[in-house]
Design a protein around this motif. Sequence first.
Motif, PDB file in Angstrom:
ATOM      1  N   ARG A   1     -22.494  -2.938 -10.645  1.00 15.99           N
ATOM      2  CA  ARG A   1     -23.020  -4.244 -10.283  1.00 15.99           C
ATOM      3  C   ARG A   1     -21.909  -4.970  -9.548  1.00 15.99           C
ATOM      4  N   ALA A   2     -22.240  -5.818  -8.625  1.00 11.01           N
ATOM      5  CA  ALA A   2     -21.229  -6.435  -7.766  1.00 11.01           C
ATOM      6  C   ALA A   2     -20.094  -7.069  -8.546  1.00 11.01           C
ATOM      7  N   GLU A   3     -20.420  -7.738  -9.652  1.00  9.12           N
ATOM      8  CA  GLU A   3     -19.405  -8.487 -10.396  1.00  9.12           C
ATOM      9  C   GLU A   3     -18.446  -7.586 -11.163  1.00  9.12           C
ATOM     10  N   THR A   4     -18.845  -6.334 -11.415  1.00  5.66           N
ATOM     11  CA  THR A   4     -18.037  -5.483 -12.281  1.00  5.66           C
ATOM     12  C   THR A   4     -17.617  -4.159 -11.647  1.00  5.66           C
ATOM     13  N   ALA A   5     -18.128  -3.814 -10.482  1.00  3.77           N
ATOM     14  CA  ALA A   5     -17.796  -2.536  -9.835  1.00  3.77           C
ATOM     15  C   ALA A   5     -17.407  -2.783  -8.383  1.00  3.77           C
ATOM     16  N   THR A   6     -16.339  -2.136  -7.954  1.00  3.71           N
ATOM     17  CA  THR A   6     -15.864  -2.289  -6.579  1.00  3.71           C
ATOM     18  C   THR A   6     -16.780  -1.553  -5.602  1.00  3.71           C
ATOM     19  N   ASP A   7     -16.542  -1.791  -4.309  1.00  7.24           N
ATOM     20  CA  ASP A   7     -17.261  -1.034  -3.284  1.00  7.24           C
ATOM     21  C   ASP A   7     -17.021   0.457  -3.464  1.00  7.24           C
ATOM     22  N   ALA A   8     -15.770   0.828  -3.759  1.00  2.00           N
ATOM     23  CA  ALA A   8     -15.463   2.249  -3.973  1.00  2.00           C
ATOM     24  C   ALA A   8     -16.255   2.799  -5.152  1.00  2.00           C
ATOM     25  N   ALA A   9     -16.405   1.983  -6.200  1.00  4.32           N
ATOM     26  CA  ALA A   9     -17.186   2.430  -7.363  1.00  4.32           C
ATOM     27  C   ALA A   9     -18.656   2.579  -7.002  1.00  4.32           C
ATOM     28  N   HIS A  10     -19.187   1.657  -6.214  1.00  3.56           N
ATOM     29  CA  HIS A  10     -20.579   1.788  -5.760  1.00  3.56           C
ATOM     30  C   HIS A  10     -20.764   3.076  -4.951  1.00  3.56           C
ATOM     31  N   GLN A  11     -19.827   3.353  -4.064  1.00  6.20           N
ATOM     32  CA  GLN A  11     -19.930   4.566  -3.254  1.00  6.20           C
ATOM     33  C   GLN A  11     -19.774   5.822  -4.115  1.00  6.20           C
TER      34      GLN A  11
ATOM     35  N   ALA B   1     -22.484   8.798  -4.574  1.00  6.32           N
ATOM     36  CA  ALA B   1     -22.123  10.178  -4.278  1.00  6.32           C
ATOM     37  C   ALA B   1     -22.305  11.085  -5.483  1.00  6.32           C
ATOM     38  N   VAL B   2     -21.937  10.618  -6.678  1.00  6.61           N
ATOM     39  CA  VAL B   2     -22.040  11.467  -7.871  1.00  6.61           C
ATOM     40  C   VAL B   2     -23.496  11.646  -8.276  1.00  6.61           C
ATOM     41  N   VAL B   3     -24.288  10.598  -8.180  1.00  5.75           N
ATOM     42  CA  VAL B   3     -25.719  10.735  -8.455  1.00  5.75           C
ATOM     43  C   VAL B   3     -26.313  11.779  -7.507  1.00  5.75           C
ATOM     44  N   ALA B   4     -25.961  11.689  -6.236  1.00  7.74           N
ATOM     45  CA  ALA B   4     -26.452  12.661  -5.266  1.00  7.74           C
ATOM     46  C   ALA B   4     -25.976  14.069  -5.606  1.00  7.74           C
TER      47      ALA B   4
ATOM     48  N   ASP C   1     -24.330  10.382   6.051  1.00  2.70           N
ATOM     49  CA  ASP C   1     -25.576   9.872   6.630  1.00  2.70           C
ATOM     50  C   ASP C   1     -25.903   8.471   6.131  1.00  2.70           C
ATOM     51  N   MET C   2     -25.472   8.142   4.920  1.00  3.41           N
ATOM     52  CA  MET C   2     -25.753   6.815   4.369  1.00  3.41           C
ATOM     53  C   MET C   2     -24.816   5.753   4.937  1.00  3.41           C
ATOM     54  N   HIS C   3     -23.615   6.160   5.353  1.00  3.07           N
ATOM     55  CA  HIS C   3     -22.596   5.191   5.766  1.00  3.07           C
ATOM     56  C   HIS C   3     -22.006   5.610   7.119  1.00  3.07           C
TER      57      HIS C   3
ATOM     58  N   TYR D   1     -23.596 -10.402  -1.979  1.00  2.00           N
ATOM     59  CA  TYR D   1     -23.074  -9.036  -2.020  1.00  2.00           C
ATOM     60  C   TYR D   1     -24.180  -8.032  -1.727  1.00  2.00           C
ATOM     61  N   ILE D   2     -23.881  -7.094  -0.818  1.00  2.00           N
ATOM     62  CA  ILE D   2     -24.805  -5.995  -0.516  1.00  2.00           C
ATOM     63  C   ILE D   2     -23.990  -4.714  -0.486  1.00  2.00           C
ATOM     64  N   ALA D   3     -24.461  -3.702  -1.185  1.00  2.00           N
ATOM     65  CA  ALA D   3     -23.758  -2.410  -1.244  1.00  2.00           C
ATOM     66  C   ALA D   3     -24.186  -1.547  -0.067  1.00  2.00           C
ATOM     67  N   GLU D   4     -23.819  -1.975   1.129  1.00  2.00           N
ATOM     68  CA  GLU D   4     -24.160  -1.245   2.343  1.00  2.00           C
ATOM     69  C   GLU D   4     -22.937  -1.115   3.239  1.00  2.00           C
ATOM     70  N   ALA D   5     -23.005  -0.173   4.181  1.00  2.00           N
ATOM     71  CA  ALA D   5     -21.845   0.223   4.971  1.00  2.00           C
ATOM     72  C   ALA D   5     -21.195  -0.946   5.711  1.00  2.00           C
ATOM     73  N   GLU D   6     -21.995  -1.795   6.343  1.00  2.00           N
ATOM     74  CA  GLU D   6     -21.424  -2.887   7.127  1.00  2.00           C
ATOM     75  C   GLU D   6     -20.626  -3.841   6.243  1.00  2.00           C
ATOM     76  N   HIS D   7     -21.139  -4.098   5.055  1.00  2.00           N
ATOM     77  CA  HIS D   7     -20.449  -4.999   4.128  1.00  2.00           C
ATOM     78  C   HIS D   7     -19.213  -4.333   3.530  1.00  2.00           C
ATOM     79  N   PHE D   8     -19.309  -3.037   3.216  1.00  2.00           N
ATOM     80  CA  PHE D   8     -18.131  -2.306   2.754  1.00  2.00           C
ATOM     81  C   PHE D   8     -17.027  -2.386   3.805  1.00  2.00           C
ATOM     82  N   ALA D   9     -17.398  -2.208   5.059  1.00  2.00           N
ATOM     83  CA  ALA D   9     -16.429  -2.198   6.148  1.00  2.00           C
ATOM     84  C   ALA D   9     -15.723  -3.548   6.256  1.00  2.00           C
ATOM     85  N   ARG D  10     -16.502  -4.623   6.200  1.00  2.00           N
ATOM     86  CA  ARG D  10     -15.926  -5.963   6.321  1.00  2.00           C
ATOM     87  C   ARG D  10     -14.923  -6.233   5.204  1.00  2.00           C
ATOM     88  N   ARG D  11     -15.318  -5.879   3.980  1.00  2.00           N
ATOM     89  CA  ARG D  11     -14.422  -6.137   2.852  1.00  2.00           C
ATOM     90  C   ARG D  11     -13.184  -5.236   2.888  1.00  2.00           C
ATOM     91  N   SER D  12     -13.337  -4.011   3.392  1.00  2.00           N
ATOM     92  CA  SER D  12     -12.172  -3.122   3.450  1.00  2.00           C
ATOM     93  C   SER D  12     -11.118  -3.662   4.403  1.00  2.00           C
TER      94      SER D  12
END
Length: 886
Positions: free
Chosen positions: A285-295, A299-302, A339-341, A682-693
Motif C-alpha cells: 500500500r502506498a503508505e507502507t510499501a515503496t515503489d520498489a516493493a510494489h514492483q 514481479a513475484v506474483v507473476a 511490458d508493464m513498465h 499515489y499511483i503504482a504505475e511506470a510514469e509515477h515510479f519514474a518521477r519519484r526515482s
Amino acid sequence: MRTEQPKMIYLKDYQVPEYLIDETHLTFELFEDHSLVHAQLVMRRNPAAGSGLPPLVLDGQQLELLSVALDDRELSAADYQLSDSHLTLQPTAASFVVDSSVRIHPERNTALEGLYKSGGMFCTQCEAEGFRKITYYLDRPDVMSKFTTTLSAEQHSYPVLLSNGNPIASGSEEGGRHWATWEDPFMKPAYLFALVAGDLWCVEDSFTTMSNREVALRIYVEPENIDKCQHAMDSLKKSMKWDEEVYGREYDLDIFMIVAVNDFNMGAMENKGLNIFNSSCVLARAETATDAAHQRVEAVVAHEYFHNWSGNRVTCRDWFQLSLKEGFTVFRDAEFSADMHSRTVKRIEDVAYLRTHQFAEDAGPMAHPVRPDAFMEISNFYTLTVYEKGSEVVRMIRTLVGAEGFRKGSDLYFARHDGQAVTCDDFIRAMEEANGIDLSQFKRWYSQAGTPRLAVSEHYDAAARTYSLSFQQSCPPSPGQGDKLPFVIPVELGLISAQGQALALRLQGEAQAGATSRVFAIDQAEQVLTFVDIAEQPLPSLLRGFSAPVKLSFPYSRDQLMFLMQHDSDGFNRWEAGQQLSVQVLQELIGQHQRGEPQVLDQRLVTALRSVLADEQLDQAMVAEMLSLPGEAYLTEISAVADVEAIHAAREFARQQLSAALFDLLWVRYQANRELSRGTAYIAEAEHFARRSLQNIALSYLMLSGKAEVLAACLEQFESADNMTERLTALAVLVNSPFEAEKAAALASFADFFKDNPLVMDQWFSVQAACALPGALQRVEQLMQHPAFTLKNPNKVRALIGAFAGQNLQGFHQADGSGYRFLADQVIVLNALNPQIASRLLAPLTRWGKYDGARQQLMKAELQRILASGELSSDVFEVVSKSLVG
C-alpha cells in the motif's frame, strides 16, 4: 565438530525411481502441541526401473512413527527398518498400498521447512526436500502423484483450512473442531504440496480465461493486512492475461489462492493452486510499501503464477535441473515486468544486479554451472546462477531464434512434456526441433561455470572500405573446472558514424546490407566479423541490450563513451556507456587516493551527466539510472584486489563533486517532481515510479551540499509524504547525513509510527544497517536488542544482518575484522535455528579472495571458527568447507 563430510550427490548418478505413487491421500490432525499425519500411498513398481521387487525406501526426517501398514496388514518393528532419514519396507506385489501415521511438531519448527507455525497459522514449505519432514514419502521431483488432502483443526482458532486443488467437502466435528478436503486433479511431486490453516481474511476477485472459464481468485492474509492486498490482486490478473497473450497458457483449476506468511525462508512458493508467499511479496500500500516493493510484489506474483506451467505442469526430473523451471520463469517474469513498465529500465536494473552479485558468485568458491554437477545440500543451489544466469541463458536462446521461434519452441515444450518431470536437455530439444537449429554447443552454458570474457578489437581499412571486429573469448577456471570450451555468445551490435547515424550492416560475402542492429553468434575462441561498404571509421555499439552475460572489453576512450551516451539508439548501451565512463573516472580517483595524491574529478563525467539531467525528453527513470554511479559492490567485483577504503573514498568524492557542479539542475528537477508528488495521488504505475526515482536520487545528491534549504526540503518530504517511497528515501538521506539531531528525531518518529507494521520496521532496520558512517557495527548490535527484531524471522535477519554484511562494505570490512567476527557469530547461532538462512548469510565471507592479504586471513579464520563450532547443518557445512578450499 563434524568429523565426516555430508554425502555428495552427483548428477551422473541419477537413476529412475524404483517405485511410483499414483495416489496420495493425506489426513492432518492439527493440535497446538503436536500434529498427526496419516498417509495412504497407492504405489506400484516403476516399469522403467527393471524387474523384481527391491526394498521400498521412503524418505523421512524428524518424524515419530506411530504405525505403518502394507496392504492393510499392520507391520511390526521386525517388518521394517527405521533410521533417522528413511523407512524401508519390503513390498510383496507390483502394486500395493502403504498406510502410515506419524507425529510431528510444527510448533517447534524454526527451520521453516515442512509443516510449521508462523504466528497463529499452520503453513508449509516443501521445496526442495521439506515434505519428508511431514510424512514418509518418495520425496523427489520425478515421483508425481494425485493428492487428496483432509485437514482437521479447532474451528475457532483455525477457521480457514486450505490445500492444493479444488475444495470437495467440509464439515464439523465434535469438540469444536472442523475439517475440509481438497482434491488436486493434476499429478505433482511432493515439493508442490501445500497446506494452510489459520484465522485469515481474504480478498476475492475472479478472472475469465481465454476459453471463458471463470476462475475464483483469493488472497488470504491476517485481518490487520486486509487493506494491503489490492496491488497483488491486480498484479495476479495482469499476469494471467499476459501469460495467455504471450505464451498461450491458460490457468487450469477452478480457484487460485495466495496466502501471505510472515515467517518464510524464500520470497514465495508456487505450490499448485495454493501459492504461499512471504508477506513482503504480497502486502503493498502506498503508505507502507515503496515503489520498489510494489514492483517486487508485481514481479513475484507473476513469477509464481507463471510457474503453473513452467514448473508445475512441466516440472524438474531432479534438482540438478532446477534452472529448467527457475531460469525460464525468471525470464518470463522479467519480460512481463518489461511490458508493464519501461523495457530499457528493467533491463538496466536486471543487468546491474547480475553483474554486481551473480558475477561475484561466478568468481568465488561457490561458483557452479547453471546445471550443477553435484551438491551436498540442494537448498544451497537456490542461487543467482540458477535463477538470474539461468534466465540469461533462456534470453540468449530467444535472441538466437527470435521471438516467434521462441514461442514455437515453448509451445512444443509445453505440449510434449505436459504432466512430466523433465530436464534442461528436453527444453533445448524443443527449441531445436521447433526452429531447425543445432544448440549442442550452446548447451555449454548449462555445464560450464564462470563468467566468459569477450575481448574485442577493431581495424578499419579506408582503402577497402572495410571494418573488422575481432573477438576473443575465454573463461577463467572455476572450482572443479579448468579449461573451458568456447561458448555460443550472441552479440547484438551496431555501427555508428561520426555524425551519429546508424550504419547498415553487411558482412563480407553477403549480397546486400541488413539492418542497422544485428545479432551475431560468436562461437569460436577467436572470430572476426568484417563489414563492407563502410565509408569512414565507425564507432561500434557492442552487446546491445546486454545480449549475453559476459564481461566485455573494448578500448573505448572517454570521449567515445560520451559520444555513445548521446547518439547510441540502444537505450541500454547509452546507460552502459555512462557506466563505463563512470568506472574509468572512479578507478582514476581510487588510484589517486591510494597514492596519496589530491583527488581530481574528470570534468567529462560532469559534462555528460549535466547533459542527461538537462534532457527533459528523456524518460525520468532513465535519467535516474544514468545519474546512479556504479556501486561499491560492483567496483569491488571488477577489482583484482578490492581496496575498501579507497573505493568508498573515491565514490563519495565523486558524489560530492557532482552535487556541487550539478546543484542547480538537481534542485530544479527535485522541486518540480516534489511539487507534482504533493499534488498527485499515489499511483503504482511506470510514469509515477519514474518521477519519484529521479526526485529521490536528486535529493540524495543535494543533501551532500549541507545547505539549509535542502535539509528543510528533506524534512518536509519526510514529514509530509503520503507514500513510503518518498518518506523512506528522506529518512535514508537523513541517516547518512551529518545532521545528528534531525536524524535521531526522524528515526524515533518513524519507529513510533510504524512499530506495529513488521515489514516497515524491516526497512527501518535496513536503512540504519546500510549507513556507512562510523560506528556501523555498534549500531547493528544495538538494533539486535530492539523489540521488533528476532533471529527467528528471516525477513528481520535479512533486513539487519544481511543489509550490514552485504550492503555496508565500509562497515563490514573494518580492518580489525570485527564485522567478520560478528557475522560468524550470527551464522553459528542461526545454524541451529534455521540452516537455510545461516548458509545464505555466509556469502560475504566466502568472497575473501577479493581482498588484501590481511583481510583474507581474518575472513578465513572466521570460516574456520564456524567449521569448528560444533555439529553443522549440511547447508552451512557445504558453504564453509567449499569456501575454505577455494
